[in-house]
Design a protein around this motif. Structure first.
Motif, mmCIF file in Angstrom:
data_model
loop_
_atom_site.group_PDB
_atom_site.id
_atom_site.type_symbol
_atom_site.label_atom_id
_atom_site.label_comp_id
_atom_site.label_asym_id
_atom_site.label_seq_id
_atom_site.Cartn_x
_atom_site.Cartn_y
_atom_site.Cartn_z
ATOM 1 N N THR A 1 0.631 -1.259 -0.023
ATOM 2 C CA THR A 1 -0.109 -0.122 -0.031
ATOM 3 C C THR A 1 0.845 1.299 -0.248
ATOM 4 O OG1 THR A 1 -1.785 -1.217 1.259
ATOM 5 C CG2 THR A 1 -1.973 1.103 1.291
ATOM 6 N N ALA A 2 1.928 1.305 0.810
ATOM 7 C CA ALA A 2 2.817 2.285 0.890
ATOM 8 C C ALA A 2 3.497 2.899 -0.425
ATOM 9 C CB ALA A 2 3.916 1.880 1.886
ATOM 10 N N ASP A 3 3.806 1.779 -1.220
ATOM 11 C CA ASP A 3 4.415 1.743 -2.542
ATOM 12 C C ASP A 3 3.280 2.505 -3.482
ATOM 13 O OD1 ASP A 3 6.761 0.834 -1.929
ATOM 14 O OD2 ASP A 3 6.540 -1.207 -2.040
ATOM 15 N N PHE A 4 2.036 1.851 -3.285
ATOM 16 C CA PHE A 4 0.981 2.556 -4.249
ATOM 17 C C PHE A 4 0.838 3.946 -3.888
ATOM 18 C CE2 PHE A 4 -3.230 3.157 -5.796
ATOM 19 C CZ PHE A 4 -3.281 2.417 -6.905
ATOM 20 N N LEU A 5 0.673 4.140 -2.613
ATOM 21 C CA LEU A 5 0.441 5.586 -2.405
ATOM 22 C C LEU A 5 1.560 6.491 -2.819
ATOM 23 C CD1 LEU A 5 -1.012 7.641 -0.868
ATOM 24 C CD2 LEU A 5 0.210 7.166 1.197
ATOM 25 N N TRP A 6 2.726 6.100 -2.778
ATOM 26 C CA TRP A 6 3.951 6.763 -3.208
ATOM 27 C C TRP A 6 3.910 6.776 -4.735
ATOM 28 C CZ3 TRP A 6 7.034 10.378 -2.419
ATOM 29 C CH2 TRP A 6 8.383 10.686 -3.173
ATOM 30 N N MET A 7 3.524 6.106 -5.401
ATOM 31 C CA MET A 7 3.463 5.820 -6.816
ATOM 32 C C MET A 7 2.373 7.063 -7.304
ATOM 33 S SD MET A 7 1.559 3.320 -9.631
ATOM 34 C CE MET A 7 0.352 3.817 -8.916
ATOM 35 N N MET A 8 1.121 7.201 -6.381
ATOM 36 C CA MET A 8 0.179 8.176 -6.838
ATOM 37 C C MET A 8 0.696 9.799 -6.578
ATOM 38 S SD MET A 8 -2.224 6.637 -8.073
ATOM 39 C CE MET A 8 -3.710 8.042 -8.084
ATOM 40 N N LEU A 9 1.498 9.917 -5.418
ATOM 41 C CA LEU A 9 2.116 11.079 -5.136
ATOM 42 C C LEU A 9 3.126 11.401 -5.838
ATOM 43 C CD1 LEU A 9 2.313 10.514 -0.944
ATOM 44 C CD2 LEU A 9 0.687 12.012 -2.460
ATOM 45 N N PHE A 10 4.023 10.483 -6.382
ATOM 46 C CA PHE A 10 4.900 10.894 -7.462
ATOM 47 C C PHE A 10 4.411 11.307 -8.630
ATOM 48 C CE2 PHE A 10 7.581 9.873 -10.899
ATOM 49 C CZ PHE A 10 8.855 10.667 -10.466
ATOM 50 N N GLY A 11 3.285 10.528 -8.941
ATOM 51 C CA GLY A 11 2.469 10.955 -10.283
ATOM 52 C C GLY A 11 2.129 12.322 -10.228
ATOM 53 N N ALA A 12 1.250 12.638 -8.830
ATOM 54 C CA ALA A 12 0.678 13.872 -9.091
ATOM 55 C C ALA A 12 1.632 14.896 -8.892
ATOM 56 C CB ALA A 12 0.025 14.125 -7.735
ATOM 57 N N PHE A 13 2.782 14.905 -8.153
ATOM 58 C CA PHE A 13 3.948 15.916 -8.171
ATOM 59 C C PHE A 13 4.325 16.086 -9.552
ATOM 60 C CE2 PHE A 13 4.687 14.718 -3.311
ATOM 61 C CZ PHE A 13 3.703 15.793 -3.135
ATOM 62 N N SER A 14 4.831 15.123 -10.397
ATOM 63 C CA SER A 14 5.321 14.977 -11.598
ATOM 64 C C SER A 14 4.384 15.741 -12.656
ATOM 65 C CB SER A 14 5.550 13.580 -12.071
ATOM 66 O OG SER A 14 6.340 12.960 -11.480
ATOM 67 N N ILE A 15 2.961 15.445 -12.670
ATOM 68 C CA ILE A 15 2.208 16.274 -13.584
ATOM 69 C C ILE A 15 2.068 17.481 -12.953
ATOM 70 C CG2 ILE A 15 -0.423 16.088 -13.896
ATOM 71 C CD1 ILE A 15 -0.396 12.974 -13.352
ATOM 72 N N LEU A 16 2.125 18.016 -11.910
ATOM 73 C CA LEU A 16 2.048 19.466 -11.348
ATOM 74 C C LEU A 16 3.198 20.083 -12.182
ATOM 75 C CD1 LEU A 16 0.894 19.533 -7.707
ATOM 76 C CD2 LEU A 16 -0.250 20.438 -9.725
ATOM 77 N N ALA A 17 4.487 19.268 -11.930
ATOM 78 C CA ALA A 17 5.721 20.008 -12.616
ATOM 79 C C ALA A 17 5.564 20.199 -14.093
ATOM 80 C CB ALA A 17 6.978 19.202 -12.267
ATOM 81 N N LEU A 18 5.011 19.035 -14.700
ATOM 82 C CA LEU A 18 4.802 18.983 -16.278
ATOM 83 C C LEU A 18 3.964 19.881 -16.645
ATOM 84 C CD1 LEU A 18 5.259 15.131 -16.775
ATOM 85 C CD2 LEU A 18 6.727 16.851 -17.495
ATOM 86 N N SER A 19 2.924 20.294 -15.906
ATOM 87 C CA SER A 19 1.852 21.164 -16.351
ATOM 88 C C SER A 19 2.384 22.494 -16.437
ATOM 89 C CB SER A 19 0.489 20.982 -15.491
ATOM 90 O OG SER A 19 1.044 21.566 -14.235
ATOM 91 N N ALA A 20 3.557 22.951 -15.831
ATOM 92 C CA ALA A 20 4.036 24.096 -16.371
ATOM 93 C C ALA A 20 4.764 24.295 -17.739
ATOM 94 C CB ALA A 20 5.281 24.473 -15.172
ATOM 95 N N ILE A 21 4.850 23.390 -18.457
ATOM 96 C CA ILE A 21 5.312 23.573 -19.859
ATOM 97 C C ILE A 21 4.026 24.090 -20.566
ATOM 98 C CG2 ILE A 21 6.146 22.091 -21.858
ATOM 99 C CD1 ILE A 21 7.392 20.001 -19.814
ATOM 100 N N PRO A 22 4.122 25.143 -21.287
ATOM 101 C CA PRO A 22 3.238 25.630 -22.086
ATOM 102 C C PRO A 22 2.363 24.836 -22.841
ATOM 103 C CG PRO A 22 5.140 27.264 -21.876
ATOM 104 C CD PRO A 22 5.467 25.881 -21.506
ATOM 105 N N PHE A 23 2.930 23.894 -23.846
ATOM 106 C CA PHE A 23 2.309 23.457 -24.731
ATOM 107 C C PHE A 23 1.470 22.215 -24.558
ATOM 108 C CE2 PHE A 23 6.235 21.542 -25.125
ATOM 109 C CZ PHE A 23 6.122 20.332 -25.244
ATOM 110 N N ILE A 24 1.718 21.601 -23.252
ATOM 111 C CA ILE A 24 1.046 20.349 -22.651
ATOM 112 C C ILE A 24 0.489 20.740 -21.248
ATOM 113 C CG2 ILE A 24 2.493 18.812 -23.914
ATOM 114 C CD1 ILE A 24 3.890 18.404 -21.260
#
Length: 200
Positions: free
Chosen positions: A52-75
């Motif tokens: 469960t901890a690994d699954f939660l970490w996957m979701m958190l890492f995914g959310a942080f990554s998506i937030l960072a990537l969303s700063a790229i204008p064209f995506i």
């Protein structure tokens, strides 16, 4: 998600609430819910069973990554719930690459290609594809750092932090975890998903 409102008006809740909206009520909305119910649950009951901890970490890492990537204008995208769903879908497709998938009763394909097929369908139906791309990129980043890079002889630099394990244990989230190390991923082919050592 609005960086201006987050950083200049301190509406920090947008960093979280952006992941809870999957679009207006429609067929696409229903499909996203089905994707969560099917592929998310299969991940929890399969590769992440009793992790469960690994699954939660996957979701958190995914959310942080998506937030960072969303700063790229064209995506960039203001609503990132769909991106998180696509991240789950991408990781599932890499864990079960040879599963047979039928899309709308018209096309049969291997699960490995499902995220790209769904992206193409969104493009055909006129839906924005930026959220889909964000999710696919975040999913590949997680899979690369936790599976592909270790398979190539590198170290797993994305291990679940001890804090996440403590939170899961403290709040008794999911099934009790064991203290055994994570499965050995240093053998097997890249296209076939994770590999596990027998008796390991």
């Amino acid at each position: 998600m609005s960086p201006y409102r987050v950083f200049y008006r301190f509406e920090v809740w947008r960093l979280i609430t952006t992941f809870f909206f999957l679009g207006n009520f429609s067929i696409n909305f229903g499909i996203r819910l089905l994707m969560i119910a099917r592929y998310g649950v299969q991940l929890e009951n399969g590769p992440f069973q009793r992790r469960t901890a690994d699954f939660l970490w996957m979701m958190l890492f995914g959310a942080f990554s998506i937030l960072a990537l969303s700063a790229i204008p064209f995506i960039s995208s203001p609503l990132l719930g769909i991106s998180l769903v696509f991240m789950l879908l991408y990781i599932w497709s890499r864990e079960y690459p040879n599963a047979n998938i039928n899309i709308y009763g018209l096309v049969n394909l291997k699960a490995f290609y499902l995220p790209w097929a769904m992206l193409c369908l969104d493009a055909i139906f006129g839906s924005p594809i930026a959220p889909d791309l964000l999710g696919i990129i975040a999913g590949h980043l997680y899979y690369f750092l936790t599976v592909l890079h270790p398979l190539a002889g590198g170290k797993n630099i994305l291990k679940t932090p001890i804090l996440i394990h403590k939170i899961v244990a403290r709040w008794r989230i999911g099934a009790p975890t064991n203290s055994a190390p994570q499965p050995d991923r240093t053998t097997g082919g890249v296209f076939r998903g994770r590999s596990y050592r027998v008796g390991g």
